[in-house]
Design an enzyme around this catalytic site. Sequence first.
Site, PDB file in Angstrom:
ATOM      1  CE1 TYR A 144      -3.716   2.476   0.526  1.00  0.00           C
ATOM      2  CE2 TYR A 144      -2.467   3.299   2.400  1.00  0.00           C
ATOM      3  CZ  TYR A 144      -3.509   3.433   1.509  1.00  0.00           C
ATOM      4  OH  TYR A 144      -4.338   4.525   1.582  1.00  0.00           O
ATOM      5  CG  ASP A 239       5.669   3.677   0.993  1.00  0.00           C
ATOM      6  OD1 ASP A 239       5.920   4.409   1.981  1.00  0.00           O
ATOM      7  OD2 ASP A 239       4.521   3.481   0.573  1.00  0.00           O
ATOM      8  CE  LYS A 267       0.785   5.118   8.265  1.00  0.00           C
ATOM      9  NZ  LYS A 267       0.798   4.163   7.188  1.00  0.00           N
TER      10      LYS A 267
HETATM   11  C1  LIG Z   1       0.197   4.699   5.715  1.00  0.00           C
HETATM   12  C2  LIG Z   1       0.975   4.426   4.521  1.00  0.00           C
HETATM   13  C3  LIG Z   1       0.914   5.261   3.384  1.00  0.00           C
HETATM   14  C4  LIG Z   1      -0.074   6.396   3.264  1.00  0.00           C
HETATM   15  O1  LIG Z   1       0.149   7.403   4.189  1.00  0.00           O
HETATM   16  P1  LIG Z   1      -1.054   8.426   4.499  1.00  0.00           P
HETATM   17  O2  LIG Z   1      -0.432   9.384   5.467  1.00  0.00           O
HETATM   18  O3  LIG Z   1      -2.155   7.615   5.058  1.00  0.00           O
HETATM   19  O4  LIG Z   1      -1.419   9.077   3.224  1.00  0.00           O
HETATM   20  C5  LIG Z   1       1.758   5.001   2.332  1.00  0.00           C
HETATM   21  N1  LIG Z   1       2.630   3.978   2.380  1.00  0.00           N
HETATM   22  C6  LIG Z   1       2.721   3.158   3.440  1.00  0.00           C
HETATM   23  C7  LIG Z   1       3.721   2.061   3.438  1.00  0.00           C
HETATM   24  C8  LIG Z   1       1.891   3.346   4.535  1.00  0.00           C
HETATM   25  O5  LIG Z   1       1.967   2.491   5.572  1.00  0.00           O
END
Ligand SMILES: *Cc1c(COP(=O)(O)O)cnc(C)c1O
Length: 430
Positions: A144, A239, A267
């Site tokens: 994701y 990511d 995060k």
């Molecule tokens: C949470 C997450 C996102 C998206 O971040 P948001 O702040 O919710 O837009 C993208 N990549 C990874 C791996 C994530 O865990």
Amino acid sequence: MNIETSKKLFEEAKKYIPGGVNSPVRAFKSVGGDPLFIKRGEGSKFWDADGNEFIDYIGSWGPHLFGHNPHFIVDALKAAIENGTSFGAPTSLEVEMAKLITELVPSIEMVRMVNSGTEATMSAVRAARGYTGKEKFIKFEGCYHGHADYFLIKAGSGALTLGVPTSPGVTKGNAADTLLADYNDINSIKKLVSAYKNEIAAVIIEPIAGNMGVVKVKDDFIKELRSICDEEKIVLIFDEVMTGFRVAAGGAQEVLGIRPDLSTFGKIIGGGLPVGAFGGKKEIMEKIAPSGPVYQAGTLSGNPLAMAAGYAALKHIKDNPGIYKQLEERSSYLEKGFKTNLSAVGKNYAMNRVGSMMCIFFTEDNVDDFKSAIKSDTILYGKYFHEMLKRGVYLAPAQFEALFVSTAHSKEDLDKTIRAHRESLEFILK
Ligand SMILES: *Cc1c(COP(=O)(O)O)cnc(C)c1O
């Protein structure tokens, strides 16, 4: 458990907010029941609108490495707010923040702040496209990367099938530039790279996946992926929105010993405020406006309150390198407790853990990619979730998510959680 106030709030919320929530997974749809409305958090715990207390293992889905409301973040925010909430002009804290990120994560030579993980990943892909002049990119099934159109793509029948959109509203055109590969399967990459020679700008990957449950990338696989990207002049994007500052001060790239070209963060980097960042090699980052032609902007990017909270979090990490050992000890204690419980009830469910990210899958097969992850019995997970909740333990209301341990979780919290786990397993399996 009395949840009358939450129920009333949810009924009211559904009148004005789609599904009653501002992000879908909060609505408890995949585990059943109604979501709890949370009023206050402190350390390892939070309290709902009816006053029920929970040990929290989602930590706002990742940001709360130090639990709720650590004093050093609250103090930094209080000090910052006195000076104003936003200027739309540079501040010194943005420079300090950028410098600190480059110190903690050596592959980051330059960094741009944004307001969410989604913004970070979409901007990183744009930077990679602008830099290489190529249009397609590869993502992995089960990873994701936020909700930008071209990330919401699921696999077709085979690895070479063009992506089909997972969500209405995503166009075929968008889907067509997203190529799908299988996690931990280097052949799926090789096939795409030869089929789309000189068309692939980037590969984006969660170097330790946390959005299909927790799945660690294999060492050989990630090494080979790195060298294929080098040979083919493909930008490798890690990511690290979830793993950054979570599994080590330097993120998953430190744990794996692999240097990506670009990385994305979110995060933890915001200390609980809405922050994201992307950065990496100077020659790529210099393509970003205004130093280069790749447009990227944000009215509230580098916001002083967000930077104050994020800087306080990262500075705490820098000044206390021992926290990762502490997190490892606590998380392995929890894992051992869970494993003992599982053997006591005669189940060999898969458990994956990297540092303070953990996941129990309700399947006895190993989980090392998306296809094995989805063998998990999600109905059973839903039952388990509710039994844990009744016993005061708040887990992610969905199977394919991580459980996060924070520095605020005490041995007492962990022991209570292990007891709850044992009772919950006995209850749902009888
Ligand atoms: C949470 C997450 C996102 C998206 O971040 P948001 O702040 O919710 O837009 C993208 N990549 C990874 C791996 C994530 O865990």
